[in-house]
Scaffold this motif. Structure first.
Motif, PDB file in Angstrom:
ATOM      1  N   GLY A  93     -43.412 154.121  82.807  1.00  0.00           N
ATOM      2  CA  GLY A  93     -44.851 153.975  82.604  1.00  0.00           C
ATOM      3  C   GLY A  93     -45.629 154.979  83.433  1.00  0.00           C
ATOM      4  O   GLY A  93     -46.620 155.567  82.963  1.00  0.00           O
ATOM      5  N   ALA A  94     -45.165 155.211  84.666  1.00  0.00           N
ATOM      6  CA  ALA A  94     -45.851 156.169  85.544  1.00  0.00           C
ATOM      7  C   ALA A  94     -45.747 157.587  84.978  1.00  0.00           C
ATOM      8  O   ALA A  94     -46.696 158.373  85.072  1.00  0.00           O
ATOM      9  CB  ALA A  94     -45.253 156.105  86.945  1.00  0.00           C
ATOM     10  N   PHE A  95     -44.619 157.929  84.356  1.00  0.00           N
ATOM     11  CA  PHE A  95     -44.486 159.246  83.724  1.00  0.00           C
ATOM     12  C   PHE A  95     -45.500 159.388  82.593  1.00  0.00           C
ATOM     13  O   PHE A  95     -46.129 160.435  82.444  1.00  0.00           O
ATOM     14  CB  PHE A  95     -43.060 159.442  83.179  1.00  0.00           C
ATOM     15  CG  PHE A  95     -42.125 160.124  84.138  1.00  0.00           C
ATOM     16  CD1 PHE A  95     -41.786 159.529  85.344  1.00  0.00           C
ATOM     17  CD2 PHE A  95     -41.573 161.361  83.847  1.00  0.00           C
ATOM     18  CE1 PHE A  95     -40.924 160.154  86.238  1.00  0.00           C
ATOM     19  CE2 PHE A  95     -40.714 162.004  84.725  1.00  0.00           C
ATOM     20  CZ  PHE A  95     -40.391 161.397  85.919  1.00  0.00           C
ATOM     21  N   VAL A 150     -43.586 160.117  90.116  1.00  0.00           N
ATOM     22  CA  VAL A 150     -42.602 159.479  91.001  1.00  0.00           C
ATOM     23  C   VAL A 150     -43.326 158.832  92.182  1.00  0.00           C
ATOM     24  O   VAL A 150     -43.036 157.682  92.566  1.00  0.00           O
ATOM     25  CB  VAL A 150     -41.553 160.505  91.494  1.00  0.00           C
ATOM     26  CG1 VAL A 150     -40.560 159.844  92.434  1.00  0.00           C
ATOM     27  CG2 VAL A 150     -40.824 161.129  90.315  1.00  0.00           C
ATOM     28  N   GLN A 151     -44.318 159.542  92.726  1.00  0.00           N
ATOM     29  CA  GLN A 151     -45.099 158.974  93.828  1.00  0.00           C
ATOM     30  C   GLN A 151     -45.821 157.707  93.386  1.00  0.00           C
ATOM     31  O   GLN A 151     -45.833 156.702  94.098  1.00  0.00           O
ATOM     32  CB  GLN A 151     -46.180 159.989  94.264  1.00  0.00           C
ATOM     33  CG  GLN A 151     -45.778 160.789  95.477  1.00  0.00           C
ATOM     34  CD  GLN A 151     -46.913 161.693  95.916  1.00  0.00           C
ATOM     35  OE1 GLN A 151     -47.660 162.234  95.106  1.00  0.00           O
ATOM     36  NE2 GLN A 151     -47.030 161.875  97.214  1.00  0.00           N
ATOM     37  N   ALA A 152     -46.422 157.763  92.197  1.00  0.00           N
ATOM     38  CA  ALA A 152     -47.180 156.600  91.701  1.00  0.00           C
ATOM     39  C   ALA A 152     -46.254 155.408  91.500  1.00  0.00           C
ATOM     40  O   ALA A 152     -46.610 154.272  91.817  1.00  0.00           O
ATOM     41  CB  ALA A 152     -47.878 156.969  90.397  1.00  0.00           C
ATOM     42  N   ALA A 153     -45.056 155.666  90.973  1.00  0.00           N
ATOM     43  CA  ALA A 153     -44.115 154.564  90.753  1.00  0.00           C
ATOM     44  C   ALA A 153     -43.699 153.958  92.085  1.00  0.00           C
ATOM     45  O   ALA A 153     -43.577 152.732  92.223  1.00  0.00           O
ATOM     46  CB  ALA A 153     -42.895 155.064  89.988  1.00  0.00           C
ATOM     47  N   ALA A 154     -43.499 154.815  93.104  1.00  0.00           N
ATOM     48  CA  ALA A 154     -43.118 154.317  94.431  1.00  0.00           C
ATOM     49  C   ALA A 154     -44.250 153.486  95.026  1.00  0.00           C
ATOM     50  O   ALA A 154     -44.026 152.399  95.572  1.00  0.00           O
ATOM     51  CB  ALA A 154     -42.765 155.485  95.355  1.00  0.00           C
ATOM     52  N   GLU A 155     -45.490 153.993  94.885  1.00  0.00           N
ATOM     53  CA  GLU A 155     -46.630 153.259  95.441  1.00  0.00           C
ATOM     54  C   GLU A 155     -46.809 151.923  94.743  1.00  0.00           C
ATOM     55  O   GLU A 155     -47.040 150.898  95.373  1.00  0.00           O
ATOM     56  CB  GLU A 155     -47.903 154.090  95.317  1.00  0.00           C
ATOM     57  CG  GLU A 155     -48.013 155.150  96.402  1.00  0.00           C
ATOM     58  CD  GLU A 155     -49.009 156.255  96.047  1.00  0.00           C
ATOM     59  OE1 GLU A 155     -49.880 156.035  95.187  1.00  0.00           O
ATOM     60  OE2 GLU A 155     -48.900 157.337  96.652  1.00  0.00           O
ATOM     61  N   ALA A 156     -46.665 151.923  93.417  1.00  0.00           N
ATOM     62  CA  ALA A 156     -46.856 150.671  92.656  1.00  0.00           C
ATOM     63  C   ALA A 156     -45.785 149.651  93.048  1.00  0.00           C
ATOM     64  O   ALA A 156     -46.069 148.464  93.175  1.00  0.00           O
ATOM     65  CB  ALA A 156     -46.780 150.962  91.164  1.00  0.00           C
ATOM     66  N   ALA A 157     -44.573 150.125  93.271  1.00  0.00           N
ATOM     67  CA  ALA A 157     -43.481 149.193  93.613  1.00  0.00           C
ATOM     68  C   ALA A 157     -43.675 148.622  95.006  1.00  0.00           C
ATOM     69  O   ALA A 157     -43.187 147.537  95.310  1.00  0.00           O
ATOM     70  CB  ALA A 157     -42.149 149.917  93.540  1.00  0.00           C
ATOM     71  N   ASN A 158     -44.416 149.324  95.851  1.00  0.00           N
ATOM     72  CA  ASN A 158     -44.553 148.888  97.237  1.00  0.00           C
ATOM     73  C   ASN A 158     -45.910 148.266  97.533  1.00  0.00           C
ATOM     74  O   ASN A 158     -46.218 147.975  98.681  1.00  0.00           O
ATOM     75  CB  ASN A 158     -44.321 150.082  98.185  1.00  0.00           C
ATOM     76  CG  ASN A 158     -42.910 150.610  98.034  1.00  0.00           C
ATOM     77  OD1 ASN A 158     -41.969 149.839  98.049  1.00  0.00           O
ATOM     78  ND2 ASN A 158     -42.766 151.895  97.853  1.00  0.00           N
ATOM     79  N   SER A 159     -46.748 148.105  96.489  1.00  0.00           N
ATOM     80  CA  SER A 159     -48.085 147.547  96.760  1.00  0.00           C
ATOM     81  C   SER A 159     -48.067 146.036  96.594  1.00  0.00           C
ATOM     82  O   SER A 159     -47.155 145.457  96.047  1.00  0.00           O
ATOM     83  CB  SER A 159     -49.106 148.174  95.821  1.00  0.00           C
ATOM     84  OG  SER A 159     -48.776 147.854  94.491  1.00  0.00           O
TER      85      SER A 159
END
Ligand code: FES
Ligand code: FES
Length: 159
Positions: A93-95, A150-159
């Motif tokens: 989704g982030a891609f 990739v950054q957005a996916a990491a941020e979303a997973a950690n929010s």
């Protein structure tokens, strides 16, 4: 007549047993035998990353591996990234959201490299993202969008 062996491997979460010719690459078997054509064939000499799959947690170029090498291993292809209900994974989704999927030819390999990175390092720095993705070429030069995804996916997973 070429020699073949029966191997067993977990492919996208399913244990499978199948016969492979000993000289066939993992890429050949995934695409031509198992019908997993999301894994792309491009340079076939280990330079582009289009054929990337995760083998026992590590991103690998499936064009450089013999299929017999995955006997007993766990293999994840791009088809295995979607959620169990068939929806795109947060990374996929982030891609889309970042406009990272342009022509799409390199995207399966990019997604695999990114997923392997996030599995290993849930909060990667931008340098770690660039380093992890360095083996995956994109002819559309979508590198910035890919790194942002990739950054957005990491941020979303950690929010
Ligand atoms: S097709 Fe395997 S690295 Fe290019
Ligand atoms: S989106 Fe990667 S080659 Fe075009």
């Amino acid at each position: 007549m070429s020699e073949s062996l029966i191997i067993e491997a977990t492919i996208n979460g399913f244990r499978r047993s199948f016969e492979v010719a000993v000289h066939h690459t993992l890429l050949d078997v995934l695409r031509d035998q198992l019908g997993l054509t999301g894994t792309k064939e491009c340079c076939v000499v280990g330079e582009c990353g289009a054929c990337s799959v995760i083998v026992d947690g590590r991103p690998m170029n499936s064009c450089l591996m013999l299929a017999v090498e995955v006997d007993g291993a766990e293999v994840t292809t791009v088809e295995g990234l979607a959620l169990g209900d068939g929806h795109l994974s947060p990374l996929q989704g982030a891609f889309l959201d970042a406009g990272a999927a342009q022509c799409g030819f390199c995207i399966p390999g990019q997604l695999i490299a990114a997923q392997a990175l996030l599995d290993r390092i849930p909060h990667p720095t931008i340098d770690e993202i660039h380093e992890a993705m360095a083996g995956n070429l994109c002819r559309c030069a979508g590198y910035e969008q890919i790194a942002k995804a990739v950054q957005a996916a990491a941020e979303a997973a950690n929010s």
